[in-house]
Design a protein around this motif. Structure first.
Motif, mmCIF file in Angstrom:
data_model
loop_
_atom_site.group_PDB
_atom_site.id
_atom_site.type_symbol
_atom_site.label_atom_id
_atom_site.label_comp_id
_atom_site.label_asym_id
_atom_site.label_seq_id
_atom_site.Cartn_x
_atom_site.Cartn_y
_atom_site.Cartn_z
ATOM 1 N N ARG A 358 0.821 -1.214 0.000
ATOM 2 C CA ARG A 358 0.000 0.000 0.000
ATOM 3 C C ARG A 358 0.855 1.265 0.000
ATOM 4 N NH1 ARG A 358 -5.321 0.310 1.202
ATOM 5 N NH2 ARG A 358 -4.919 2.342 2.164
ATOM 6 N N GLY A 359 1.914 1.275 0.791
ATOM 7 C CA GLY A 359 2.772 2.454 0.875
ATOM 8 C C GLY A 359 2.067 3.608 1.562
ATOM 9 N N ASP A 360 1.610 4.588 0.793
ATOM 10 C CA ASP A 360 0.992 5.791 1.361
ATOM 11 C C ASP A 360 -0.260 5.433 2.153
ATOM 12 O OD1 ASP A 360 0.641 8.470 1.858
ATOM 13 O OD2 ASP A 360 -0.433 8.853 -0.007
ATOM 14 N N ARG A 361 -0.528 6.226 3.188
ATOM 15 C CA ARG A 361 -1.676 6.084 4.075
ATOM 16 C C ARG A 361 -1.639 4.768 4.855
ATOM 17 N NH1 ARG A 361 -4.453 7.745 -0.776
ATOM 18 N NH2 ARG A 361 -4.823 9.990 -0.783
ATOM 19 N N THR A 362 -0.451 4.266 5.143
ATOM 20 C CA THR A 362 -0.323 3.013 5.892
ATOM 21 C C THR A 362 0.719 3.179 6.982
ATOM 22 O OG1 THR A 362 -0.792 1.789 3.857
ATOM 23 C CG2 THR A 362 0.044 0.532 5.722
ATOM 24 N N VAL A 363 0.388 2.693 8.207
ATOM 25 C CA VAL A 363 1.294 2.771 9.360
ATOM 26 C C VAL A 363 1.574 1.350 9.827
ATOM 27 C CG1 VAL A 363 1.667 3.714 11.660
ATOM 28 C CG2 VAL A 363 0.290 4.995 9.995
ATOM 29 N N LEU A 364 2.864 0.999 9.875
ATOM 30 C CA LEU A 364 3.289 -0.348 10.266
ATOM 31 C C LEU A 364 3.857 -0.332 11.679
ATOM 32 C CD1 LEU A 364 4.049 -3.350 9.469
ATOM 33 C CD2 LEU A 364 6.276 -2.407 8.787
ATOM 34 N N PHE A 365 3.447 -1.302 12.501
ATOM 35 C CA PHE A 365 4.029 -1.496 13.828
ATOM 36 C C PHE A 365 4.704 -2.874 13.846
ATOM 37 C CE2 PHE A 365 1.372 2.025 14.926
ATOM 38 C CZ PHE A 365 1.983 2.620 16.032
ATOM 39 N N GLY A 366 6.032 -2.883 14.017
ATOM 40 C CA GLY A 366 6.785 -4.129 14.032
ATOM 41 C C GLY A 366 7.156 -4.593 12.628
ATOM 42 N N ARG A 367 7.879 -5.728 12.548
ATOM 43 C CA ARG A 367 8.268 -6.334 11.264
ATOM 44 C C ARG A 367 8.180 -7.842 11.368
ATOM 45 N NH1 ARG A 367 13.371 -4.095 7.983
ATOM 46 N NH2 ARG A 367 12.360 -5.551 6.520
ATOM 47 N N GLU A 368 7.870 -8.474 10.237
ATOM 48 C CA GLU A 368 7.821 -9.929 10.198
ATOM 49 C C GLU A 368 9.133 -10.509 9.716
ATOM 50 O OE1 GLU A 368 4.522 -10.450 7.587
ATOM 51 O OE2 GLU A 368 3.045 -10.480 9.220
ATOM 52 N N SER A 369 9.887 -9.765 8.905
ATOM 53 C CA SER A 369 11.158 -10.274 8.377
ATOM 54 C C SER A 369 12.295 -9.799 9.270
ATOM 55 C CB SER A 369 11.363 -9.765 6.945
ATOM 56 O OG SER A 369 11.373 -8.348 6.922
ATOM 57 N N GLY A 370 12.554 -10.535 10.306
ATOM 58 C CA GLY A 370 13.642 -10.200 11.209
ATOM 59 C C GLY A 370 13.195 -10.263 12.654
ATOM 60 N N PRO A 402 14.974 -4.601 12.759
ATOM 61 C CA PRO A 402 15.948 -4.041 11.804
ATOM 62 C C PRO A 402 15.286 -2.952 10.962
ATOM 63 C CG PRO A 402 16.016 -6.438 11.763
ATOM 64 C CD PRO A 402 14.816 -6.060 12.585
ATOM 65 N N PRO A 403 15.997 -1.890 10.617
ATOM 66 C CA PRO A 403 15.424 -0.799 9.812
ATOM 67 C C PRO A 403 15.255 -1.202 8.354
ATOM 68 C CG PRO A 403 17.727 -0.371 10.234
ATOM 69 C CD PRO A 403 17.392 -1.605 11.030
ATOM 70 N N PHE A 404 14.401 -0.460 7.643
ATOM 71 C CA PHE A 404 14.215 -0.662 6.216
ATOM 72 C C PHE A 404 15.313 0.090 5.458
ATOM 73 C CE2 PHE A 404 9.949 -1.509 7.774
ATOM 74 C CZ PHE A 404 9.511 -2.548 6.962
ATOM 75 N N ASP A 405 15.786 -0.523 4.410
ATOM 76 C CA ASP A 405 16.770 0.146 3.560
ATOM 77 C C ASP A 405 16.076 1.187 2.690
ATOM 78 O OD1 ASP A 405 18.788 -1.459 4.566
ATOM 79 O OD2 ASP A 405 18.525 -2.990 3.001
ATOM 80 N N GLY A 406 16.685 2.327 2.567
ATOM 81 C CA GLY A 406 16.161 3.382 1.713
ATOM 82 C C GLY A 406 15.095 4.249 2.369
ATOM 83 N N ALA A 423 9.472 6.535 0.926
ATOM 84 C CA ALA A 423 9.418 7.617 -0.058
ATOM 85 C C ALA A 423 7.995 7.902 -0.513
ATOM 86 C CB ALA A 423 10.292 7.259 -1.265
ATOM 87 N N ASP A 424 7.121 6.899 -0.455
ATOM 88 C CA ASP A 424 5.740 7.104 -0.892
ATOM 89 C C ASP A 424 4.803 7.470 0.248
ATOM 90 O OD1 ASP A 424 5.764 4.695 0.383
ATOM 91 O OD2 ASP A 424 5.096 3.513 -1.342
ATOM 92 N N GLY A 425 5.342 7.779 1.443
ATOM 93 C CA GLY A 425 4.523 8.303 2.531
ATOM 94 C C GLY A 425 4.180 7.338 3.629
ATOM 95 N N GLY A 426 4.596 6.071 3.532
ATOM 96 C CA GLY A 426 4.307 5.120 4.592
ATOM 97 C C GLY A 426 5.118 5.403 5.854
ATOM 98 N N ILE A 427 4.555 4.997 7.016
ATOM 99 C CA ILE A 427 5.216 5.208 8.316
ATOM 100 C C ILE A 427 5.446 3.849 8.954
ATOM 101 C CG2 ILE A 427 5.004 6.281 10.589
ATOM 102 C CD1 ILE A 427 3.024 8.271 9.316
ATOM 103 N N ALA A 428 6.702 3.596 9.380
ATOM 104 C CA ALA A 428 7.048 2.316 9.994
ATOM 105 C C ALA A 428 7.604 2.549 11.388
ATOM 106 C CB ALA A 428 8.072 1.578 9.140
ATOM 107 N N VAL A 429 6.913 1.987 12.411
ATOM 108 C CA VAL A 429 7.402 2.028 13.789
ATOM 109 C C VAL A 429 8.083 0.684 14.042
ATOM 110 C CG1 VAL A 429 6.802 2.292 16.219
ATOM 111 C CG2 VAL A 429 5.515 3.550 14.469
ATOM 112 N N LEU A 430 9.393 0.717 14.290
ATOM 113 C CA LEU A 430 10.193 -0.517 14.361
ATOM 114 C C LEU A 430 10.145 -1.152 15.736
ATOM 115 C CD1 LEU A 430 13.230 0.730 12.266
ATOM 116 C CD2 LEU A 430 11.238 -0.579 11.499
ATOM 117 N N ALA A 431 8.961 -1.188 16.324
ATOM 118 C CA ALA A 431 8.786 -1.841 17.621
ATOM 119 C C ALA A 431 7.312 -2.126 17.813
ATOM 120 C CB ALA A 431 9.319 -0.969 18.753
ATOM 121 N N ASP A 432 7.012 -3.245 18.448
ATOM 122 C CA ASP A 432 5.641 -3.534 18.828
ATOM 123 C C ASP A 432 5.254 -2.628 19.999
ATOM 124 O OD1 ASP A 432 5.349 -5.583 16.952
ATOM 125 O OD2 ASP A 432 6.287 -7.035 18.318
ATOM 126 N N PRO A 433 3.962 -2.272 20.132
ATOM 127 C CA PRO A 433 3.561 -1.428 21.264
ATOM 128 C C PRO A 433 3.970 -1.989 22.610
ATOM 129 C CG PRO A 433 1.784 -1.554 19.658
ATOM 130 C CD PRO A 433 2.847 -2.511 19.197
#
Length: 587
Positions: A358-370, A402-406, A423-433
């Motif tokens: 989705r990129g834009d208008r999407t907020v991610l909490f945590g990561r599955e790859s890592g 782990p952070p996202f590249d780019g 770059a397309d407006g997505g927000i990633a929080v690199l931690a679970d609440p």
């Protein structure tokens, strides 16, 4: 004693001209002489006689000079101020709200009051002046100044602020400013009830108000929804009024045809205007014949179209509570329902694949790859506009993915990325609440609100503000300040974001610019300023004795001071007529 019209001193040339005439003119006396020789000798004697001798014998001249000098004195406008106003502490409380622009006797009330203040300052003796500008936070423009030129300069530079006067709190502030000492407090406003004056020992109140209400037609309400506008007009006058409505967009271009209406005396009418173009902001101008212009204009700017909020059912309960605390209606979805989420929606998810898709208008909490790294850090840096309302600095973090590249880093914890943006407006929080105490802090729901509001208002405006209102606004994508311009392109100021933003003072359409980014906003006239007031001018002494002057106190005082001199001039003219009757004119 003072003079209300010192510029009339030029009229002193009139008695001076009469005096010069008496000195230069030849004066003769009829006399019977026995012969031509004696007549010639007498004439020489007359020419050699000193001029003062002629003046002493000419009562008519003295009467004329006295009358002319007294007339010059009256033209200067003699004034005898009251003893209580000559010395001591004088406070000037000035209402600079928009209602002071209503017309009274052919001139704005504000200008009438400015002249009255200047006259008061000139006539005061050894007074100390404190000048207070009324408002929600009263401002002392001058404190206990004895230099009249300084006070007159401050009064001469006064301008309309358009914000409500908040007179009750201003009067209480003025009482505290006297520090318990006796004082004369002059309140310059459009109307004030006697019951609104606080009781304070040693304070004499002098209220200067508008003598009459203007014939007013006001725009009580103005709103735009899609391609239609609703306007509510109110005719507060005693006569039927013809009105014409003009609508323009944020570029100043005409939006639709002018609308003509007839509004009955004392009536209110709702008018709907359809077929409007798609625009970020609109201005409305009401053309009519009335005595108060500020409420003949209205403005509106879109606040952005609110987007629905979808939250993954697998998210931590604290995050869902934070979204609800931010005032949003949440639509929960399961992983197999992700494909049915509309494009025009804000999505919160722990699904990395959905986030990247989705990129834009999407907020991610945590990561599955890592796997998250165990850390014991605190957020130390958060300079992104996402945090213009509340910074996450100081938040404790026990684990980081782990952070996202780019991606760019929006917030750091111990030098490591904590929040990233794509770059397309997505927000990633690199931690679970559950890995932080952020969800337990007030800054967390503000972050969620900021994210949703930012997505919703990407192409919208900032809505409506009151004059001078301070309110947080989102920071620009680049930089940390906005440049404020009028809709016509005139530069106003540079302003900060977050809680440091303050709207312009004058109602109108404005645009905030930062690089290529633009946000429109409307500064609107407060409802309290759409109905100017009037009332009697009066004085209320420290003993409670009241004297009402109906707004004409200065004129009556001036007339009473001049009355004895007018009677004296009339007496001199009568005496001059009697001298002429008895002795005739001198040649």
């Amino acid at each position: 004693m003072g003079f209300g019209s010192p510029g009339m001193i030029w009229t002193a040339v009139i008695p001076a001209a009469v005096l010069l005439y008496y000195f230069l003119s030849k004066r003769y006396e009829e006399r019977t002489v026995p012969s031509t020789m004696l007549w010639e000798e007498s004439f020489r004697h007359t020419e050699a006689t000193p001029m003062l001798r002629h003046l002493r014998r000419n009562a008519l001249f003295y009467l004329q000079m006295a009358a002319l000098l007294l007339l010059v004195f009256l033209l200067l406008g003699p004034r005898f101020p009251k003893a209580s106003e000559q010395t001591g502490e004088v406070l000037l409380i000035i209402d600079s709200s928009a209602s002071m622009m209503s017309e009274d006797r052919g001139e704005p009330v504000f200008e009438h009051h400015r002249k009255a203040m200047e006259e008061l300052v000139r006539e005061s003796g050894d007074s100390r002046f404190t000048v207070i500008l009324a408002g929600e936070s009263p401002e002392i423009l001058l404190r206990r100044a004895e230099d009249k030129k300084e006070v007159l300069e401050v009064v001469g530079n006064l301008k309309i602020s358009y914000a409500p006067e908040h007179m009750e709190s201003t009067l209480a502030f003025a009482v505290s400013a006297t520090e318990g000492e006796p004082a004369n407090v002059h309140v310059f406003t459009d109307g004030l009830d006697r019951g609104g004056l606080p009781s304070a020992p040693g304070i004499s109140w002098h209220v200067h108000a508008a003598s009459q209400e203007p014939a007013n037609v006001s725009v009580d309400a103005f709103g735009v929804a899609r391609t239609s506008a609703i306007v509510r007009l109110s005719n507060e006058s005693d006569d039927e009024k013809q009105v014409v409505l003009h609508l323009r967009d944020e570029k100043g271009e005409r939006a639709g045809k002018p609308v003509n209406r007839t509004i009955g005396a004392g009536s209110t009418e709702n008018i709907r205007i359809d077929g409007l173009p798609d625009a970020a902001a609109f201005s409305l101008l009401l053309e009519t014949d009335d005595g108060y212009k500020p409420d003949n204009e209205a403005f509106t700017a879109s606040g952005g179209r609110p987007l629905p909020v979808y939250a993954d059912a697998r998210l931590h309960e604290l995050l869902l509570k934070g979204l609800r605390a931010s005032g949003f209606e949440i639509f929960a979805f399961s992983p197999d329902e992700a494909g049915s989420i509309p494009e025009e929606a804000v999505v919160f998810t722990p699904d990395e694949k959905l986030f990247l898709q989705r990129g834009d208008r999407t907020v991610l909490f945590g990561r599955e790859s890592g796997e998250p790294a165990d850390v014991q850090l605190t957020v130390s840096s958060a300079s992104d506009p996402l945090f213009s309302f509340a910074s996450p600095e100081g938040v404790y973090v026990s684990g980081l993915y782990p952070p996202f590249d780019g991606f760019t880093t929006a917030a750091e914890a111990g030098g490591r990325p904590f929040v990233q943006r794509s770059a397309d407006g997505g927000i990633a929080v690199l931690a679970d609440p559950g890995m932080t105490d952020w969800a337990l802090r007030p800054s967390f729901p503000l972050f969620l609100w900021s994210a949703v509001n930012r997505y919703s208002a990407e192409t919208g405006g900032l809505g409506s503000f009151l004059p001078g209102e301070g309110r947080p606004v989102p920071a620009p994508e680049e930089g940390d300040v906005w440049e404020v311009f009028t809709a016509a392109g005139e530069y106003v100021k540079e302003t900060g974001t977050g809680s440091g933003f303050q709207a312009p003072e004058k109602p109108g359409l404005y645009v905030l610019r930062s690089g290529d980014e633009e946000r429109y906003m409307a500064v609107v006239l407060p409802d309290s300023e759409k109905h100017p007031a009037s009332g009697p001018s009066f004085s209320l002494g420290s003993t409670g004795e009241e004297k009402e002057d109906g707004g004409r106190g200065a004129e009556r005082e001036k007339a009473s001071a001049a009355l004895p001199f007018i009677l004296l001039v009339l007496g001199l003219i009568v005496a001059e007529w009697e001298v002429q009757r008895r002795r005739g004119l001198s040649y």
